[in-house]
Design a protein around this motif. Structure first.
Motif, short mmCIF file in Angstrom:
data_model
loop_
_atom_site.label_atom_id
_atom_site.label_comp_id
_atom_site.label_asym_id
_atom_site.label_seq_id
_atom_site.Cartn_x
_atom_site.Cartn_y
_atom_site.Cartn_z
N VAL A 1 -4.25 8.96 -2.94
CA VAL A 1 -5.28 7.95 -2.19
C VAL A 1 -6.89 8.77 -2.67
O VAL A 1 -6.40 9.60 -1.34
CB VAL A 1 -4.55 7.21 -1.02
N ASP A 2 -7.43 7.82 -2.68
CA ASP A 2 -9.00 8.61 -2.62
C ASP A 2 -9.35 8.35 -1.14
O ASP A 2 -9.61 7.20 -0.83
CB ASP A 2 -9.62 7.76 -4.01
N LEU A 3 -10.04 9.35 -0.68
CA LEU A 3 -10.58 9.06 0.87
C LEU A 3 -11.71 8.81 0.74
O LEU A 3 -12.18 8.40 1.92
CB LEU A 3 -10.11 10.55 1.87
N ASP A 4 -12.37 8.42 -0.15
CA ASP A 4 -13.74 8.48 0.79
C ASP A 4 -13.98 6.88 0.12
O ASP A 4 -13.12 5.64 -0.99
CB ASP A 4 -14.17 9.04 -1.07
N ALA A 5 -14.57 6.34 1.56
CA ALA A 5 -14.20 4.45 1.49
C ALA A 5 -15.60 4.20 0.62
O ALA A 5 -15.48 3.00 0.18
CB ALA A 5 -15.41 4.78 2.60
N SER A 6 -16.33 4.51 -0.40
CA SER A 6 -17.28 3.80 -0.65
C SER A 6 -17.67 5.14 -1.86
O SER A 6 -18.30 5.71 -2.35
CB SER A 6 -18.66 3.59 -0.03
N PRO A 7 -16.45 5.23 -3.24
CA PRO A 7 -16.74 5.98 -4.46
C PRO A 7 -17.55 5.65 -5.24
O PRO A 7 -18.22 4.65 -5.40
CB PRO A 7 -15.53 5.61 -4.90
N THR A 8 -18.54 6.81 -5.61
CA THR A 8 -20.20 6.25 -6.52
C THR A 8 -19.41 7.29 -7.76
O THR A 8 -19.05 8.09 -8.01
CB THR A 8 -21.05 6.35 -6.26
N SER B 1 0.97 -1.58 0.03
CA SER B 1 -0.36 0.12 -0.21
C SER B 1 0.66 1.07 -0.05
O SER B 1 0.15 2.20 -0.43
CB SER B 1 -1.08 0.25 0.98
N LEU B 2 2.15 1.01 0.50
CA LEU B 2 2.88 2.49 0.62
C LEU B 2 4.15 2.57 -0.91
O LEU B 2 4.69 3.43 -0.53
CB LEU B 2 3.82 2.07 1.87
N ASP B 3 3.13 1.24 -2.10
CA ASP B 3 4.19 1.42 -3.11
C ASP B 3 6.01 0.68 -2.40
O ASP B 3 6.71 1.41 -3.41
CB ASP B 3 4.43 2.79 -3.47
N ILE B 4 6.29 0.08 -1.63
CA ILE B 4 7.76 -0.53 -1.54
C ILE B 4 7.14 -1.86 -1.96
O ILE B 4 6.57 -2.41 -1.16
CB ILE B 4 7.58 -0.63 0.88
N THR B 5 7.81 -2.01 -2.71
CA THR B 5 8.29 -3.31 -3.49
C THR B 5 8.91 -4.47 -2.79
O THR B 5 9.94 -3.91 -1.37
CB THR B 5 8.77 -3.20 -4.75
N GLU B 6 8.95 -5.80 -2.52
CA GLU B 6 10.30 -7.07 -1.33
C GLU B 6 11.16 -5.64 -1.99
O GLU B 6 12.00 -6.45 -1.38
CB GLU B 6 9.35 -8.37 -1.80
N ASN C 1 -3.93 -5.30 18.65
CA ASN C 1 -4.44 -4.15 17.74
C ASN C 1 -4.49 -3.99 16.28
O ASN C 1 -4.09 -3.19 15.77
CB ASN C 1 -4.48 -2.64 18.91
N LEU C 2 -3.99 -4.78 15.71
CA LEU C 2 -3.56 -5.41 14.43
C LEU C 2 -4.35 -4.80 13.09
O LEU C 2 -4.32 -3.77 12.85
CB LEU C 2 -1.99 -5.86 14.38
N GLN C 3 -5.47 -5.68 13.97
CA GLN C 3 -7.08 -5.51 12.71
C GLN C 3 -6.80 -4.27 12.84
O GLN C 3 -7.96 -3.58 12.08
CB GLN C 3 -7.61 -6.21 13.14
N ALA C 4 -7.39 -3.81 14.55
CA ALA C 4 -7.76 -1.90 14.43
C ALA C 4 -6.83 -0.66 13.79
O ALA C 4 -7.20 -0.27 12.85
CB ALA C 4 -7.61 -1.57 16.15
N TYR C 5 -5.59 -1.75 13.69
CA TYR C 5 -4.94 -0.26 13.32
C TYR C 5 -4.69 -0.57 11.78
O TYR C 5 -5.01 0.79 10.74
CB TYR C 5 -3.45 -0.70 13.85
N MET C 6 -4.95 -1.39 11.16
CA MET C 6 -5.01 -1.87 9.81
C MET C 6 -6.30 -0.96 9.06
O MET C 6 -6.58 -0.76 8.32
CB MET C 6 -4.49 -3.61 9.40
N ASP C 7 -7.41 -0.73 10.41
CA ASP C 7 -8.97 -0.20 9.33
C ASP C 7 -8.71 1.19 9.78
O ASP C 7 -8.99 1.72 8.77
CB ASP C 7 -9.42 -1.18 10.40
N HIS C 8 -7.97 1.41 10.77
CA HIS C 8 -7.30 2.73 10.94
C HIS C 8 -7.15 3.50 9.11
O HIS C 8 -7.26 4.52 9.09
CB HIS C 8 -6.87 3.52 12.05
N LEU C 9 -6.02 2.91 8.93
CA LEU C 9 -5.07 3.16 7.34
C LEU C 9 -6.23 2.89 6.87
O LEU C 9 -5.75 3.57 6.01
CB LEU C 9 -3.65 2.36 7.94
N GLU C 10 -6.95 2.09 6.77
CA GLU C 10 -7.73 1.96 5.79
C GLU C 10 -8.99 3.06 5.33
O GLU C 10 -8.66 3.77 4.30
CB GLU C 10 -8.25 0.39 5.39
N LYS C 11 -9.55 3.66 6.74
CA LYS C 11 -10.12 4.53 6.25
C LYS C 11 -9.26 5.87 6.22
O LYS C 11 -9.91 6.88 5.71
CB LYS C 11 -11.11 4.73 8.08
N PHE C 12 -8.12 6.65 6.62
CA PHE C 12 -7.93 7.06 6.77
C PHE C 12 -6.40 6.61 6.09
O PHE C 12 -5.15 6.81 7.05
CB PHE C 12 -7.09 7.63 8.12
#
Length: 441
Positions: free
Chosen positions: A297-304, A98-103, A153-164
């Protein structure tokens, strides 16, 4: 008298001198963990173990959809003389993508890029922390409790980054444990460095929004040490211009998330460097805005389709790709010229194109979008009218437990009416956000 032209030997000597001078400047405040260093054996096995782990990730299919099992995943790799464990590998691999960091980039920086570095700073942290030779990633030892807290709390952390997706939270890129029998058992995490690239940074701060104990003597005593200043050292303001609204809102959202985790004592790392003249002149050019738009990154959660804020901007030029090796306008123009949509310089500087650029920027700001800068560390970089700021929220592992409650009681008696850092998460969150809002323009 005709001037003598420099010979090939003198030219080579001069280039060598400038190269050595630049290297000494780049190494200001750090030193290499070479074979004579006490941490050389530890960092060597860390690098070797990390290389095997990253290679295994490269050979594994990408996981676009994460499950509960991915968050609980644990792997152990046995090597000669030590073991390396990794936790939630698919989760952190997705975060790196997601950060455009390749392996390949990740491996080159962590495993193949020369000795690790150790900072010489005024930090009071008891943890051991290292930085890759290119200063792009940090490796920091953590306690078992801290690692358990992060993983739980990793799930909550990832959810926060997905939202923001443009959150200022430090990006954790891996959690590991190294075991050398009868010698070492250490957990460590890999993080993206907030201060990258740091060659032109002229001042650094660690901000908590508190008063007690929040001043650092800026005098280095002639030593090559990086001084990280604190709240009471800060004078002036964070001058962001149009980015102010987004920045203060994002700080508030991140602090609210940390409040929900019941943590306190986190910090905003803040550094600044003056923008070069070419950066000042070129950052509002159409080519620059095109590239920064495609990076954002588009900040809208549900683009239409009916939502105007999700309509792609600059659609005819959407294929413009950024060379994000460095943060600079020269690369921006070169990237634009390297695509099928060549933008002549005279077009960029014409009044008609400037008007179009202004409307693009206005549309971004109206829909509360952040226009990412053209650099590898875009999440942690914000450009103001005259300064470039490096910002990131770190140290999120201090839970408000019984020990901290007792510390709060003692400090309330010791410092009546004064702002200290050990307070309830609700109070810490609000005061932290307000401190930053009051000083941002």
């Amino acid at each position: 008298m005709a001037q003598r032209r420099p010979t090939g030997a003198s030219t080579t000597a001069r280039r060598r001198y400038w190269w050595q001078l630049r290297r000494r400047w780049r190494m200001l405040g750090v030193f290499e963990i070479n074979p004579e260093h006490e941490f050389f054996h530890l960092t060597s096995v860390m690098k070797e173990g990390m290389q095997a782990l990253i290679q295994a990730t490269m050979d594994t299919p990408e996981q676009d959809t994460l499950t509960a099992e991915h968050f609980k995943a644990e792997e152990t790799h046995t090597h000669e003389g030590y073991q390396m464990q990794t936790f939630a590998a698919p989760v952190f691999a997705k975060l790196r993508r997601s950060l455009d960091i390749t392996e390949e980039e990740y491996m080159n920086s962590l495993c193949l890029g020369g000795y690790y570095l150790q900072f010489v700073s005024n930090s009071k942290s008891k943890a051991d922390f290292f930085v890759t030779n290119d200063k792009r990633f940090f490796l920091k030892t953590q306690s078992r409790r801290e690692v358990r807290f992060l993983l739980s709390n990793l799930q909550a952390y990832m959810d926060h980054l997905e939202k923001f997706p443009h959150s200022l939270m430090v990006r954790f890129l891996g959690v590991h444990r190294i075991v050398i029998p009868n010698q070492i058992k250490k957990y460590f995490i890999v993080m993206q460095s907030v201060f990258y690239p740091d060659e032109r940074i002229n001042i650094r701060y660690d901000i908590k929004g508190a008063e007690v104990g929040r001043w650092a003597n800026p005098d280095t005593g002639g030593k090559q040490i990086i001084k990280v200043l604190k709240d009471n050292n800060f004078k002036g303001s964070i001058a962001l211009g149009p980015e102010k609204s987004w920045f203060t809102s994002q700080v508030k959202a991140d602090a609210a998330f940390l409040k929900e985790l019941n943590v306190l004592d986190y910090s905003l790392l803040l550094a600044q460097q003056p923008l070069h003249r070419d950066e000042l002149e070129g950052k509002h050019s159409l080519a620059n805005v095109v590239i920064r738009t495609t990076m954002s990154v588009d900040l809208d959660a549900s683009p239409t389709e009916s939502d105007p804020s999700t309509v792609p901007l600059l659609e005819p030029m959407a294929e413009v790709a950024a060379d994000t090796t460095d943060c600079g306008s020269t690369q921006t123009q070169a990237a634009a010229e390297g695509t099928s949509e060549v933008i002549p310089l005279q077009e960029i500087t014409s009044p008609t194109q400037e008007t179009r650029t202004d409307s693009i920027l206005q549309e971004f700001h109206e829909h509360h979008h952040r226009l990412l800068p053209n650099c590898k560390n875009a999440i942690h970089v914000i450009d103001g009218p005259e300064q470039r700021y490096f910002v990131g929220i770190i140290d999120i592992f201090t839970v408000y437990n019984l020990k901290k409650r007792l510390e709060n009681l003692w400090k309330s008696l010791r410092y009546p009416g004064r702002a200290f850092s050990t307070v309830r998460p609700t109070k810490y969150s609000g005061r932290f956000s307000q401190w930053i809002q009051d000083r941002t323009q």
